[in-house]
Design an enzyme around this catalytic site. Structure first.
Site, PDB file in Angstrom:
ATOM      1  N   THR A  55      40.559  35.309  43.081  1.00  0.00           N
ATOM      2  CA  THR A  55      41.936  35.478  42.620  1.00  0.00           C
ATOM      3  C   THR A  55      42.001  35.984  41.192  1.00  0.00           C
ATOM      4  OG1 THR A  55      42.019  33.162  41.920  1.00  0.00           O
ATOM      5  CG2 THR A  55      42.827  33.658  44.133  1.00  0.00           C
ATOM      6  N   SER A 147      25.222  33.095  34.629  1.00  0.00           N
ATOM      7  CA  SER A 147      25.372  34.270  33.755  1.00  0.00           C
ATOM      8  C   SER A 147      26.426  34.023  32.684  1.00  0.00           C
ATOM      9  CB  SER A 147      25.722  35.506  34.580  1.00  0.00           C
ATOM     10  OG  SER A 147      26.907  35.303  35.326  1.00  0.00           O
ATOM     11  N   ASP A 196      35.011  32.720  35.065  1.00  0.00           N
ATOM     12  CA  ASP A 196      33.791  31.994  34.719  1.00  0.00           C
ATOM     13  C   ASP A 196      33.681  31.778  33.214  1.00  0.00           C
ATOM     14  OD1 ASP A 196      33.254  32.170  37.407  1.00  0.00           O
ATOM     15  OD2 ASP A 196      31.755  33.755  37.199  1.00  0.00           O
TER      16      ASP A 196
END
Length: 407
Positions: A55, A147, A196
């Site tokens: 999303t 990451s 993230d």
């Protein structure tokens, strides 16, 4: 460097003791390589996205938590414009000029770290050369955003070392998250959204982060499962995924095409209650299913926040189940290992379960009554053995804090 707490202090605050011990380990490795102490050690967490998958690049909503597993970076400024990178986990190191960092260069894990000073410089921040030694404790390939943890640890180190002043307030952390996203998108060539990095930099303990990816605004949503006799179980299937293999980009392109065909800037602008009228306007079934996942998933984020604020964890479990079905059937990003973990956890007492992360492998999560944790963990492990899959790694997590200085 701070010494690790010992004796009574360690017993009183084991998390602080563990953080200090980890910082001391990576600092010692820095001394071995460079013959001098680092100027400090910084760390950033991995994340679990509770709900709201794919999303972020659709200007939607998502609901991540930071997890206790962290990536640490020992760092020291250099007097030239060179960047050296070493890792406790990866044999390959790097020694390059900052001016040589560009789209697609360097390649490999160093791109995620080298891209951060590059991105900060593009924002006119004065960032110079660095020696960095990394200790990555977020499981690789597990969909827990190792990451972004690396990027964000480097980012807070840069902010402190070059006195950028971006760590002390949320606006600055939002800018750091944006820079880290650019590092991943441009230098590492991974077309991810910004969820993230925002999670690693802006989450707080015992809370989930409601992130609005349209305007970058956030709300802290209480998420303290242990207080309610519950546990969030992570089931790393060890079915490895890679966001640079084209599947992630293909999903993103489908969503952009659907938005274009519907005449909106993003699928966020399609209300869930008008979805049945919107979908027939799309030409093919694949695009319709991709759009349906995104629009319904955004609404599930809203519904999950409402349920969490009401301590209605049964409703949260139902929403988890619906989310996984949508990702499996409409967005087609699950796999046999993820489906088995989810189904087994539910069958043995989880309130709800879903895959988390970009998909095509990685981890699933489940809300489990604390007294069923061992039963669910054992059942998932046995199910994987029976299916002749690699043994999963299952572990509980709590909502943890953001990127910080550790030593």
């Amino acid at each position: 460097m701070n010494e690790s707490p010992t004796g009574a202090d360690a017993a009183v605050d084991p998390e602080t003791a563990a953080a200090a011990q980890a910082a001391a380990l990576v600092a010692a490795r820095f001394r071995e390589l460079h013959g001098a102490d680092p100027e400090g050690v910084w760390s950033a967490p991995g994340r679990v996205n509770l709900i709201g998958e794919h999303t972020d690049y659709n200007a939607g909503l998502c609901l991540p938590i930071a997890i206790p597993q962290r990536t640490l970076v020992a760092a020291r400024r250099r007097t030239d414009r060179r960047l050296t990178l070493a890792s406790l986990q990866e044999p390959r190191g790097y020694d390059l000029g900052l001016d040589d960092v560009a789209a697609g260069a360097p390649q490999g894990w160093g791109a995620y770290a080298a891209g951060v000073p590059w991105a900060l410089a593009r924002r006119r921040h004065d960032v110079g050369g660095l020696d960095l030694v990394v200790d990555g404790r977020v499981p690789l390939g597990a969909g827990l955003s190792s990451s972004a943890a690396l990027e964000c640890a480097v980012a807070v180190a840069c902010s402190d070392l070059f006195t950028l002043g971006l760590v002390e307030h949320d606006t600055g952390r939002a800018e750091l998250a944006s820079a880290c996203r650019d590092a991943e998108n441009v230098v590492a060539q991974a077309p991810t959204g910004g969820m993230d990095q925002s999670a690693a930099l802006r989450c707080t303990p015992a809370h989930a982060l409601l992130l609005d990816c349209r305007d970058g605004s956030t709300q802290q949503v209480p998420f303290d499962l242990p207080a309610h006799g519950l546990v969030l179980l992570v089931m790393d299937t060890r079915a490895r995924h890679a966001l640079v293999d084209g599947q992630y980009a293909a999903r993103r392109q489908s969503c952009e095409r659907a938005a274009h065909d519907l005449g909106v800037r993003s699928l966020r602008e399609v209300p869930a209650d008008s979805l049945d009228r919107a979908l027939p306007r799309l030409d093919d079934d694949v695009t319709r299913r991709r759009a349906r996942h995104v629009v319904t998933e955004i609404q599930r984020v809203r519904d999950t926040v409402t349920a969490l604020r009401a301590d209605d964890f049964a409703a949260v479990g139902v929403l988890f189940d619906e989310s996984h079905a949508s990702m499996r059937d409409d967005f087609e990003i699950s796999c046999a290992e993820l489906d088995l973990a989810v189904e087994t956890a539910r069958r043995h007492g989880a309130l709800g379960s879903r895959m988390t992360g970009g998909g095509f492998g990685g981890s699933a999560i489940a809300v489990v009554p604390a007294d069923r944790l061992a039963v669910v963990t054992e059942a998932v492990t046995e199910a994987f053995a029976h299916a002749d899959f690699r043994a999963p790694q299952c572990f509980p997590v709590q909502a943890a804090g953001p990127a910080r200085r550790d030593g």
